[in-house]
Enzyme design. Structure first.
Site, PDB file in Angstrom:
ATOM      1  N   ASP A   1      -7.216  -1.414  -4.410  1.00  0.00           N
ATOM      2  CA  ASP A   1      -7.521  -1.294  -4.020  1.00  0.00           C
ATOM      3  C   ASP A   1      -9.458  -0.030  -4.177  1.00  0.00           C
ATOM      4  O   ASP A   1     -10.269  -0.606  -4.129  1.00  0.00           O
ATOM      5  CB  ASP A   1      -7.817  -0.669  -2.085  1.00  0.00           C
ATOM      6  CG  ASP A   1      -6.370  -2.040  -1.583  1.00  0.00           C
ATOM      7  OD1 ASP A   1      -6.660  -3.268  -1.995  1.00  0.00           O
ATOM      8  OD2 ASP A   1      -5.572  -1.604  -1.076  1.00  0.00           O
TER       9      ASP A   1
ATOM     10  N   ASP B   1       0.897  -0.967  -0.135  1.00  0.00           N
ATOM     11  CA  ASP B   1      -0.438  -0.473  -0.432  1.00  0.00           C
ATOM     12  C   ASP B   1       0.695   1.463  -0.330  1.00  0.00           C
ATOM     13  O   ASP B   1       2.005   1.347   0.469  1.00  0.00           O
ATOM     14  CB  ASP B   1      -0.953  -0.061   1.300  1.00  0.00           C
ATOM     15  CG  ASP B   1      -1.249  -1.171   1.002  1.00  0.00           C
ATOM     16  OD1 ASP B   1      -2.031  -1.177  -0.506  1.00  0.00           O
ATOM     17  OD2 ASP B   1      -2.004  -1.348   1.901  1.00  0.00           O
TER      18      ASP B   1
END
Length: 168
Positions: free
Chosen positions: A145, A127
């Site tokens: 995401d 991330d």
């Protein structure tokens, strides 16, 4: 004679939806590689107000759900992504003419496979996008995401647009 530009057969019309999913995967993996190359863990690079670049490794699911579960969650989320990808692939073939629905499914498929690649290869998801407001920080996330969230929102929107069947 068939139109050479228009695909025919079992995949006829659905190819574009798989291409969109593939483009999401490529963009996701490229940005994750760039994040790992240019960022170090604990780096916080302000881009603009309320938006930072960070490097975070997430062994769990969304918002680090089950991140400290002991390792079994990696295999669970990989299996889940494989099953969901198969179901979405079938839905894309079956509903290939439903544009908004297929956009939603393509984005979700690309996001699921993008994160599946990380889990399978690295054991965690990379991330790097951090949004915040004041002292409230949204958990770091990535392009996969984002694609899953946008796809889910499009799916909800599509469900409200469809006419309800007449009761008998």
């Amino acid at each position: 004679m068939p139109d050479p530009v228009k695909p025919t057969g079992a995949l006829g019309g659905a190819v574009r939806w798989f291409v969109i999913a593939f483009m999401v995967i490529v963009l996701d993996q490229a940005t994750k590689l760039a994040a790992e190359h240019f960022l170090s863990p604990r780096d916080v690079i302000p881009i603009m107000p309320s938006f930072n670049l960070v490097l975070a490794y997430n062994p769990g699911a969304a918002f680090s759900f089950l991140a400290s579960a002991g390792g079994w969650q990696r295999w669970f989320f990989m299996l889940l992504a494989i099953v969901v990808s198969g179901v979405i692939g079938r839905l894309l073939l079956k509903h290939r003419a439903e544009t908004l629905f297929c956009w939603a499914m393509s984005l979700i498929l690309g996001g699921a496979i993008g994160n599946l690649i990380d889990r399978g290869y690295l054991g965690h998801v990379i991330d790097f996008i951090q949004l915040y407001y004041g002292n409230f920080y949204w958990p770091a996330f990535n392009i996969a995401d984002s694609a899953i969230c946008v796809g889910a929102a499009l799916m909800v929107w599509d469900s409200f647009r469809k006419p309800k069947p007449a009761s008998q």
